[in-house]
Design an enzyme around this catalytic site. Sequence first.
Site, PDB file in Angstrom:
ATOM      1  N   SER A 120      -8.063   5.825   4.878  1.00 26.99           N
ATOM      2  CA  SER A 120      -7.185   5.064   3.988  1.00 26.99           C
ATOM      3  C   SER A 120      -7.447   5.312   2.510  1.00 26.99           C
ATOM      4  O   SER A 120      -6.561   5.131   1.693  1.00 26.99           O
ATOM      5  CB  SER A 120      -7.307   3.571   4.295  1.00 26.99           C
ATOM      6  OG  SER A 120      -8.654   3.163   4.237  1.00 26.99           O
ATOM      7  N   HIS A 156      -2.785   4.530   9.205  1.00 34.77           N
ATOM      8  CA  HIS A 156      -2.083   5.363   8.217  1.00 34.77           C
ATOM      9  C   HIS A 156      -1.498   6.638   8.823  1.00 34.77           C
ATOM     10  O   HIS A 156      -1.022   7.503   8.082  1.00 34.77           O
ATOM     11  CB  HIS A 156      -3.036   5.733   7.072  1.00 34.77           C
ATOM     12  CG  HIS A 156      -3.435   4.542   6.274  1.00 34.77           C
ATOM     13  ND1 HIS A 156      -2.664   4.038   5.245  1.00 34.77           N
ATOM     14  CD2 HIS A 156      -4.510   3.721   6.383  1.00 34.77           C
ATOM     15  CE1 HIS A 156      -3.257   2.974   4.747  1.00 34.77           C
ATOM     16  NE2 HIS A 156      -4.373   2.755   5.413  1.00 34.77           N
ATOM     17  N   LYS A 204       2.632  -0.720   8.023  1.00 30.80           N
ATOM     18  CA  LYS A 204       2.675   0.316   6.985  1.00 30.80           C
ATOM     19  C   LYS A 204       3.983   1.115   7.148  1.00 30.80           C
ATOM     20  O   LYS A 204       5.017   0.655   6.712  1.00 30.80           O
ATOM     21  CB  LYS A 204       1.398   1.155   7.052  1.00 30.80           C
ATOM     22  CG  LYS A 204       0.154   0.264   6.856  1.00 30.80           C
ATOM     23  CD  LYS A 204      -1.103   1.019   6.713  1.00 30.80           C
ATOM     24  CE  LYS A 204      -2.340   0.129   6.800  1.00 30.80           C
ATOM     25  NZ  LYS A 204      -2.484  -0.868   5.738  1.00 30.80           N
TER      26      LYS A 204
HETATM   27  N1  PMP Z   1      -7.018   0.150   9.567  1.00 31.04           N
HETATM   28  C1  PMP Z   1      -6.864   0.823   8.425  1.00 31.04           C
HETATM   29  C2  PMP Z   1      -7.388   2.225   8.353  1.00 31.04           C
HETATM   30  C3  PMP Z   1      -6.210   0.232   7.337  1.00 31.04           C
HETATM   31  O1  PMP Z   1      -6.067   0.907   6.189  1.00 31.04           O
HETATM   32  C4  PMP Z   1      -5.717  -1.077   7.466  1.00 31.04           C
HETATM   33  C5  PMP Z   1      -4.953  -1.773   6.337  1.00 31.04           C
HETATM   34  N2  PMP Z   1      -5.436  -1.595   5.089  1.00 31.04           N
HETATM   35  C6  PMP Z   1      -5.920  -1.748   8.663  1.00 31.04           C
HETATM   36  C7  PMP Z   1      -6.557  -1.104   9.693  1.00 31.04           C
HETATM   37  C8  PMP Z   1      -5.454  -3.153   8.848  1.00 31.04           C
HETATM   38  O2  PMP Z   1      -4.088  -3.174   9.133  1.00 31.04           O
HETATM   39  P1  PMP Z   1      -3.212  -4.459   8.751  1.00 31.04           P
HETATM   40  O3  PMP Z   1      -2.945  -4.374   7.289  1.00 31.04           O
HETATM   41  O4  PMP Z   1      -1.999  -4.318   9.593  1.00 31.04           O
HETATM   42  O5  PMP Z   1      -4.039  -5.651   9.089  1.00 31.04           O
END
Ligand code: PMP
Length: 390
Positions: free
Chosen positions: A177, A205, A236
Amino acid sequence: MQFLTDFVEQVKAKNLYRQTVTYSPVSPAHVQLGGQTYLMLASNNYLGLTHNPVVQQAAIDAIRMYGTGAGGARLTTGTFPLFEQLEQELAKFKETEDAVVFNTGYMANIGVISALAGPDDVIFSDEFNHASIIDGCRLSRARVVVYRHNDMEHLQGLLTATDCQGKRMIITDGVFSMDGDIAPLDTIVELAETVNAIVIVDDAHATGVLGPGGRGTAAYFGVKDKVQVQIGTLSKALGAEGGFVAGSRALIDYIKNRARSFIFSTALAPSTIAAALAALRELSARPEMTVKLSENAQYVRTLLQAANLPVFNGITPIIPVMIGAADEAVKLTAELKMQGIIMTAIRPPTVPVGTSRLRLTVTAVHQREELSTAVDTIIAAVKQPRTTVR
Ligand code: PMP
């Protein structure tokens, strides 16, 4: 309660203070703030589906049909027909036997990892894995062995050197991320086979972004049958909210009976599920959206690199511009905001000290002209002389 203000003062002194800022999205790529419109280069809304008329209408229709809230947890009274459709279509999309939806990607990670691993098990985890993976590992009470980011020799050494009475698991983000790079899942599955480890990939992502039709990292490497647990988000590229896990029927059955963040929380609202389902259908019907996304990402990355900005090679829409010092990254985002661009300063503890960066995310719905103008502005801002304090 002096510790409350002490903590905040310490964080402020280190330039690591965080605050929510209210933006009004006026399109997937533009927001308004104080009467001014800004170009959004910091959103994970990769395909712009939040403002797709078909997706919006599906959410409206679902409210009319089922109301605004689920009123119960999934295993009690919260499962309405849209859930079953979404889960079936997610499984079809991921080419797995089954799938189950969680309330967020975060809850999917903590629920799945803590359900699968226990005190006798060992989890091998990439050092740059998302916070929700780290928290899931902690909740599981398994032994956690952290390997250097994407370093397959290190992982191999640790896999052979670590004794384990129970199960071994390797867990990684598919697309990281904060760096936008991709886990070498082809090598990870090979290494996993040597010690009979379960492979878990978090495709938050990568869903709608990477691989044929946006099917994710396992599909990108052609190893989906060797990745037992594929996690993703609906929040996302799919423009809604929620998380999911896809895999064998046995896995999903187990998760529904064991993952506490699934069992003990009220189900998502009908409008959210309807939006996610409509978005997934849009993605399946229009895979060219994913192609456009990677073309836009390539366009921006090439322009930034041509100007010698510190930008890694890559193919994903996450493009970090490395700055180094947290205060410089914060100053730059403020300057760019004055020039009509929203980008986020990513600072410790999200990334290691000294690696603060501007995180730029591109979407499929950004226009070339606005990207080109924005990149010129970013280049000028980053290149101006600065005093760096690490
Ligand atoms: N895994 C990763 C790699 C993320 O970047 C994120 C969100 N920033 C999440 C899980 C969590 O997902 P959510 O925003 O749907 O809770």
